[in-house]
Structure formats: C-alpha cells, structure tokens
Motif scaffolding. Structure first.
Motif, PDB file in Angstrom:
ATOM      1  N   GLU A   1      54.603  27.659   9.190  1.00 13.43           N
ATOM      2  CA  GLU A   1      55.195  26.623   8.607  1.00 13.43           C
ATOM      3  C   GLU A   1      56.113  26.947   7.787  1.00 13.43           C
ATOM      4  O   GLU A   1      55.922  28.049   6.847  1.00 13.43           O
ATOM      5  CB  GLU A   1      54.122  25.603   7.882  1.00 13.43           C
ATOM      6  N   GLY A   2      57.488  26.776   7.669  1.00 13.73           N
ATOM      7  CA  GLY A   2      58.562  27.015   7.183  1.00 13.73           C
ATOM      8  C   GLY A   2      58.852  25.853   5.933  1.00 13.73           C
ATOM      9  O   GLY A   2      58.402  24.672   6.418  1.00 13.73           O
ATOM     10  N   ALA A   3      59.460  26.080   4.861  1.00 12.91           N
ATOM     11  CA  ALA A   3      59.942  25.083   4.154  1.00 12.91           C
ATOM     12  C   ALA A   3      61.219  25.443   3.227  1.00 12.91           C
ATOM     13  O   ALA A   3      61.557  26.621   3.050  1.00 12.91           O
ATOM     14  CB  ALA A   3      58.750  24.925   2.925  1.00 12.91           C
ATOM     15  N   TRP A   4      61.925  24.694   2.743  1.00  9.05           N
ATOM     16  CA  TRP A   4      63.011  24.682   1.938  1.00  9.05           C
ATOM     17  C   TRP A   4      63.089  23.436   0.960  1.00  9.05           C
ATOM     18  O   TRP A   4      62.473  22.455   1.432  1.00  9.05           O
ATOM     19  CB  TRP A   4      64.251  25.066   2.702  1.00  9.05           C
ATOM     20  N   VAL A   5      63.928  23.765  -0.092  1.00  9.74           N
ATOM     21  CA  VAL A   5      64.190  22.470  -0.876  1.00  9.74           C
ATOM     22  C   VAL A   5      65.564  21.935  -0.621  1.00  9.74           C
ATOM     23  O   VAL A   5      66.525  22.868  -0.726  1.00  9.74           O
ATOM     24  CB  VAL A   5      63.910  22.769  -2.509  1.00  9.74           C
ATOM     25  N   ASP A   6      65.661  20.603  -0.427  1.00 13.24           N
ATOM     26  CA  ASP A   6      66.924  20.155   0.040  1.00 13.24           C
ATOM     27  C   ASP A   6      67.903  20.001  -1.155  1.00 13.24           C
ATOM     28  O   ASP A   6      67.265  20.148  -2.596  1.00 13.24           O
ATOM     29  CB  ASP A   6      67.007  18.969   0.948  1.00 13.24           C
ATOM     30  N   ASN A   7      69.121  19.337  -1.207  1.00 11.10           N
ATOM     31  CA  ASN A   7      69.986  19.163  -2.254  1.00 11.10           C
ATOM     32  C   ASN A   7      69.351  17.843  -3.344  1.00 11.10           C
ATOM     33  O   ASN A   7      69.776  17.699  -4.496  1.00 11.10           O
ATOM     34  CB  ASN A   7      71.402  18.575  -1.931  1.00 11.10           C
ATOM     35  N   HIS A   8      68.478  17.140  -2.846  1.00 11.80           N
ATOM     36  CA  HIS A   8      67.786  16.142  -3.824  1.00 11.80           C
ATOM     37  C   HIS A   8      66.395  16.695  -4.410  1.00 11.80           C
ATOM     38  O   HIS A   8      65.484  15.915  -4.867  1.00 11.80           O
ATOM     39  CB  HIS A   8      67.384  14.906  -2.905  1.00 11.80           C
ATOM     40  N   LYS A   9      66.128  17.906  -4.205  1.00 13.77           N
ATOM     41  CA  LYS A   9      65.029  18.650  -4.757  1.00 13.77           C
ATOM     42  C   LYS A   9      63.911  18.288  -4.018  1.00 13.77           C
ATOM     43  O   LYS A   9      62.820  18.370  -4.710  1.00 13.77           O
ATOM     44  CB  LYS A   9      64.854  18.561  -6.146  1.00 13.77           C
ATOM     45  N   THR A  10      63.744  17.824  -2.844  1.00 19.87           N
ATOM     46  CA  THR A  10      62.559  17.471  -1.974  1.00 19.87           C
ATOM     47  C   THR A  10      62.120  18.460  -1.087  1.00 19.87           C
ATOM     48  O   THR A  10      63.334  19.342  -0.634  1.00 19.87           O
ATOM     49  CB  THR A  10      63.112  16.290  -1.073  1.00 19.87           C
ATOM     50  N   LEU A  11      60.978  18.758  -1.189  1.00 21.79           N
ATOM     51  CA  LEU A  11      60.485  20.009  -0.189  1.00 21.79           C
ATOM     52  C   LEU A  11      60.486  19.610   1.328  1.00 21.79           C
ATOM     53  O   LEU A  11      59.868  18.688   1.500  1.00 21.79           O
ATOM     54  CB  LEU A  11      58.922  20.306  -0.636  1.00 21.79           C
ATOM     55  N   ILE A  12      61.182  20.170   2.007  1.00 20.03           N
ATOM     56  CA  ILE A  12      61.273  19.876   3.390  1.00 20.03           C
ATOM     57  C   ILE A  12      60.449  20.910   4.187  1.00 20.03           C
ATOM     58  O   ILE A  12      60.580  22.080   4.056  1.00 20.03           O
ATOM     59  CB  ILE A  12      62.711  19.928   4.049  1.00 20.03           C
ATOM     60  N   LYS A  13      59.498  20.480   5.083  1.00 17.47           N
ATOM     61  CA  LYS A  13      58.667  21.505   5.705  1.00 17.47           C
ATOM     62  C   LYS A  13      58.774  21.104   7.236  1.00 17.47           C
ATOM     63  O   LYS A  13      58.871  20.106   7.534  1.00 17.47           O
ATOM     64  CB  LYS A  13      57.063  21.301   5.445  1.00 17.47           C
ATOM     65  N   GLU A  14      58.570  22.250   8.056  1.00 20.40           N
ATOM     66  CA  GLU A  14      58.647  21.940   9.526  1.00 20.40           C
ATOM     67  C   GLU A  14      57.696  23.302  10.093  1.00 20.40           C
ATOM     68  O   GLU A  14      57.544  24.591   9.299  1.00 20.40           O
ATOM     69  CB  GLU A  14      60.056  22.309   9.885  1.00 20.40           C
ATOM     70  N   LYS A  15      57.272  22.921  11.131  1.00 19.26           N
ATOM     71  CA  LYS A  15      56.551  23.678  12.128  1.00 19.26           C
ATOM     72  C   LYS A  15      57.713  24.809  12.514  1.00 19.26           C
ATOM     73  O   LYS A  15      58.597  24.104  13.062  1.00 19.26           O
ATOM     74  CB  LYS A  15      56.073  23.150  13.321  1.00 19.26           C
ATOM     75  N   VAL A  16      57.354  26.062  12.694  1.00 15.02           N
ATOM     76  CA  VAL A  16      58.175  27.036  13.366  1.00 15.02           C
ATOM     77  C   VAL A  16      57.133  28.047  14.038  1.00 15.02           C
ATOM     78  O   VAL A  16      56.227  28.152  13.630  1.00 15.02           O
ATOM     79  CB  VAL A  16      58.989  27.797  12.111  1.00 15.02           C
TER      80      VAL A  16
END
Length: 157
Positions: free
Chosen positions: A96-111
């Motif tokens: 599971e990968g994750a990053w924080v977008d420009n709105h400071k929201t954690l975006i997670k995705e299966k990888v």
C-alpha cells in the motif's frame, strides 16, 4: 516540482508501509561479520544473483483514479511476464502506497511490486526495463512509474 515532491513522498511512504523483503546486496567480507559468515558457510560456492530490478505497478490511472482489481492484475501479470522473460523469473508482492496531496489529504493506493533478480545488468537489459516502465506509465496515464534497481529508486517519466 510539485509532481516530483508527491512522487518522492509516495515512494518514501510506500517503502515504509511495505513488508520488507530481504534483498541481496554486494559487499566485501572484510570487516563485515555477516559477510564473513556467509563466505565461510555452505553458501560460499553456491550460484547467486547480484542484482535486483523492481517495478512498482500502481492500481490507479491518472495518479488517483482507481482501476478494477482485474485491470490491476492484468498489468501485474504483464510485468511478471516481461521480467520473467528478461531475467528468468519474477515475484510480485502486494503493498500500500500513500502520499499527501496539495489539500493535505492522505491519498492511499494499492500497489504491487514486481521484482526479478539478475546475474548481470547491462545497458541493453536496463534500457528494455526502462522502455517497458515508460509504456506502463503511458498505459496507466501516470506522471511517472517507480523503478528500483539495486536499491536505488528512479522515477521513470
């Protein structure tokens, strides 16, 4: 620069959230107790592979739009087939990968990390892998695909 920032954050978060898979690295036995133990063990004369190539297969298109599990598996299978053909075999591990977008929201995705060990890596074999990563990037409409070679992470744009 923002694009590279979220890619770096994604890669760092991904690496922290994944189950660590042991990776053989080149080393000198001199001054290294573990290396000395290996060179003096039954492994000393065994065939081994010195290099590892990993492609991080995302489960999204355009960076954050999820694709179906079947579509994701199609890209994982395609990557397994390519690496197996080039290097004799490959393995896929989920993460599971994750990053924080420009709105400071954690975006997670299966990888899925698809990797292969190799006896040698030369310019031609690396160019094949990079060309494939570029195709995968285009097929998934990503800004980049993460490619790891011998412990160094590259963003294939």
């Amino acid at each position: 620069m923002k694009r590279k920032g979220w890619l770096i954050a994604f890669a760092a978060a991904l690496l922290l959230t994944l189950i660590v898979v042991p990776v053989q690295q080149s080393f000198s036995a001199e001054g290294n107790p573990t290396a000395t133990a290996i060179t003096q063990s039954a492994l000393n004369d065994q065939f081994h592979l010195d290099h590892v190539v990993k492609i991080y297969v995302p489960s999204t298109v355009k960076g954050d739009i999820p694709i179906t599990d079947a579509a994701h598996q199609k890209f994982v299978d395609q990557t397994l087939t390519k690496l197996s053909g080039w290097f004799g075999g490959a393995t896929a591990i989920p993460g599971e990968g994750a990053w924080v977008d420009n709105h400071k929201t954690l975006i997670k995705e299966k990888v899925t990390i698809v990797y292969a060990f190799a006896e040698k890596l030369d310019k031609d074999s690396l160019n094949q892998v990079v060309d494939y990563a570029k195709k995968l990037k285009d097929d998934l409409a990503q800004s980049a695909i993460s490619l790891e070679v011998d412990g160094k992470l590259y963003f294939i744009e």
